[in-house]
Design an enzyme around this catalytic site. Structure first.
Site, PDB file in Angstrom:
ATOM      1  N   HIS A   4       0.956   9.255  -1.522  1.00  0.00           N
ATOM      2  CA  HIS A   4       2.276   9.486  -2.103  1.00  0.00           C
ATOM      3  C   HIS A   4       2.155   9.931  -3.564  1.00  0.00           C
ATOM      4  CE1 HIS A   4       6.635   8.889  -1.860  1.00  0.00           C
ATOM      5  NE2 HIS A   4       6.581   8.430  -3.102  1.00  0.00           N
TER       6      HIS A   4
ATOM      7  N   SER B 176       9.803  12.073  -3.928  1.00  0.00           N
ATOM      8  CA  SER B 176       9.964  10.637  -3.694  1.00  0.00           C
ATOM      9  C   SER B 176      11.441  10.247  -3.755  1.00  0.00           C
ATOM     10  CB  SER B 176       9.100   9.843  -4.686  1.00  0.00           C
ATOM     11  OG  SER B 176       9.041   8.483  -4.331  1.00  0.00           O
TER      12      SER B 176
ATOM     13  N   ASP C 122       0.342   9.105   3.110  1.00  0.00           N
ATOM     14  CA  ASP C 122       1.540   8.563   2.478  1.00  0.00           C
ATOM     15  C   ASP C 122       2.182   7.525   3.394  1.00  0.00           C
ATOM     16  OD1 ASP C 122       3.904   8.049   1.140  1.00  0.00           O
ATOM     17  OD2 ASP C 122       4.590  10.126   1.122  1.00  0.00           O
TER      18      ASP C 122
END
Length: 324
Positions: free
Chosen positions: A298, A168, A266
């Site tokens: 995600h 991320s 995601d």
């Protein structure tokens, strides 16, 4: 008009259950860090300990060493400098989920993991954390002459196989560290071999195939970005969109191999795929692979670390690292 907090302190950003930021600079974080101490992991045999990188700034790391085979280490081990996620303002390398993932990476890939505890925004706005990342990479490289302070690195690290990785926001940080490694010299001439990006936090002003997926998360991340990076030009700021017009050319990326892991559901799936495609098109002389977890969102691997797709993602990363 933003709401006022206790004592009339104006709220400038409120992400329920995650973070609240006040005009005065006060920050409240609601995403609890489940601190887990370093240990020898019962499941994998991986040992871990904490090290200090920048004492004055409070930058540290947790380092992970795989258990040796019965005959001892037969060769030196690759080392990956890894950055946790959390939108630049949340998370910790000492959190239980991050700690567990690092144990898995170290064990599966037979790799030393240096999981960096960088400073968080908005108290330390972007780009401060990019400097922390570079300092951590330089700290690792400084051990390559055999004179560093960390014996796990001097005794066991293969400095011909130094890697960068993150998830991320941490994947964004790893990308920028790799870009800097292509433009500047690391200690003792160490080179970055490979880059692993897990669900990278990249935004962009143009539409992409992921715009209809996870739209609530995407909107929250867009809203968060100017809070952690005051004065930003927006979603096409090169810090958050390395594919933007005017961003530094990806041709200078300072490694020769890249793996991008994306989730099929995601919100930033399309940005991750585009990053890989741009690398292939731009004239960068390297190898790029994209691995997709079908139907996953995600950061799913931190929420459900033992699910089939999380196991497969760790295995894909391990295989990528083993061929570096």
């Amino acid at each position: 008009m933003a709401d006022a907090g206790a004592g009339g302190d104006e709220v400038i950003h409120d992400a329920p259950n995650f973070i609240r930021v006040y005009k005065s600079g006060r920050v409240e974080r609601f995403l609890r860090i489940d601190y887990t101490p370093p240990s020898t992991d019962a499941a994998t045999g991986v040992s871990s300990k904490e090290v200090v990188i920048l004492p004055a700034e409070g930058v540290s790391a947790r380092i992970y060493l795989p258990t040796p085979p019965s005959g001892g280490y037969l060769r030196r081990l690759p080392v990956i400098v890894f950055f946790h996620g959390g939108g630049f303002c949340l998370g910790s390398s000492f959190d239980a989920a991050t700690h567990g993932h690092a144990n898995q990476l170290a064990a599966r890939a037979s790799t030393i993991v240096v999981s960096v505890e960088y400073r968080l925004a908005p108290e330390h706005p972007v780009p401060a954390l990019y400097g922390d990342a570079w300092a951590a990479l330089q700290w690792v490289a400084s051990h390559s002459a055999g004179q560093g302070k960390e014996p796990w690195l001097t005794a066991h690290a293969d400095f011909g196989r130094v890697l960068l990785g993150g998830e991320s926001a941490g994947a964004n940080i790893a990308h920028h560290a790799a870009m800097r490694a292509g433009a500047e010299v690391l200690a003792n001439g160490v080179k970055v071999n490979s880059l692993v990006l897990i669900h990278p936090y990249f935004l962009g002003g143009d539409s992409s195939e992921s715009d209809e997926m996870g739209i609530a998360l995407l909107r929250e991340l867009i809203r968060l970005w100017p809070v952690v990076c005051p004065g930003t030009s927006g979603c096409d700021d090169p810090w958050i969109n390395p594919m933007a017009d005017g961003a530094p050319s990806l041709t200078v990326l300072g490694c020769r191999r890249v793996l991008v892991c994306i989730g099929g559901k995601d919100a930033m799936r399309g940005r991750g795929k585009l990053y890989g495609e741009k690398l292939k098109e731009c004239g960068w002389h390297g190898e790029v692979d994209i691995w997709e977890a079908d139907g996953q969102g995600h950061g799913f691997h931190l929420l459900w670390p033992t699910c089939t797709q999380a196991e497969a993602q760790v295995q894909a990363i391990a295989e990528f690292l083993s061929h570096g």
